[in-house]
Design an enzyme around this catalytic site. Sequence first.
Site, PDB file in Angstrom:
ATOM      1  CG  HIS A   1      -0.349  -0.080   2.528  1.00  0.00           C
ATOM      2  ND1 HIS A   1      -1.055  -0.444   3.644  1.00  0.00           N
ATOM      3  CD2 HIS A   1       0.905   0.154   2.961  1.00  0.00           C
ATOM      4  CE1 HIS A   1      -0.271  -0.427   4.692  1.00  0.00           C
ATOM      5  NE2 HIS A   1       0.935  -0.062   4.304  1.00  0.00           N
ATOM      6  CG  ASN A   2       0.045   4.338   1.641  1.00  0.00           C
ATOM      7  OD1 ASN A   2      -1.082   4.444   1.155  1.00  0.00           O
ATOM      8  ND2 ASN A   2       0.249   4.335   2.944  1.00  0.00           N
TER       9      ASN A   2
END
Length: 346
Positions: A240-241
């Site tokens: 994620h991110n």
Amino acid sequence: MILQDLVEELGGSLVQGDPEWMVDGVNSCEKASAFDVAFADSDAAAAAGLGSNAGVVVLKPGAAKEYPRGKCIVESDDPKLWFAKAAKVLKKRSLSVGIAHSAVVAPDAKVDQAVVVGPCAVIGSHVKIGDGTHIGAGAVIGENVTIGLHCQIYPRVVIYPGATLGDRVVVHAGAVLGADGFGYVRDPASGAYTQFPQQGTLVIEDDVEIGANSTVDRGALEETRIRRGTKIDNLVHVGHNCDIGEHVILVALTGISGSSTVGRGAVLAGQVGIGDHVRVGPGVILGGQAGVFSGKTISNEGQRPGTVMFGTPARPLRQVLREQAMLTKLTNAARSGEKEETSKSG
């Protein structure tokens, strides 16, 4: 497709042969037919190509002193690239049309007329799918997903709600896009883990290809982004991110932890491991099984162009080889010392 149209689209020079010659596809020199394109990027390959049944052969300028009569010859500075582009242009599309009877499409989904939806696929509410896109059998497209023009979503792909895919994106079978990231907060008193909110988005830009059974997680609170032209192999995980730059190569079994960035044109070979909050600079090449510790930045600064980083922690390959040579010398010296001590004591 006639050869002249192909040359006009891809460039190069038709130096011999009929501009109206029909071309159906591409093939190897050994298997090519009169309506296939073959390529050669070496002297040996040129001889094989010119002696093959291929109706069209793509060569470097001056690759042969003379060409056989009756064979169409295209000269290009990069025959392999020309051949690859020709393959995309000539690729035969699926004969299936429309939406399969067993597919489930939400009434408010906006699916263009030229979209193909395979058997047992599920298209969720408020989904938008652009013209020319193919959705394979058993694929699941979650609510509020947007898919652009001329994409290929192969069977059993799962795209979680809210993800956005650009144009000409290819997602191979079994890939999962937009799942929750692996983010938890630990209660020091009880030791229990509570999931940190995973409510961000996933954006896949134009011309990205994602291999079979690869996974790309959504952002926690913001977004994960795979930028234009990046190619992801099978069995790759992007946490994620993360922000993966343009025209990056991620090879099989590579894992990228959350909140990391990979710069434009970087190459991460097989089984590369990237810790969280890592910065991989533009053009960096990480060899197979290289590792970068969490929070570190790795760049090409001070290195020759094309330098391969290797090992864990990742460092220039030449340095790794010198270290290994020194370790071998020290090991051999230690063994020699042990033998001398043994002979004296004996």
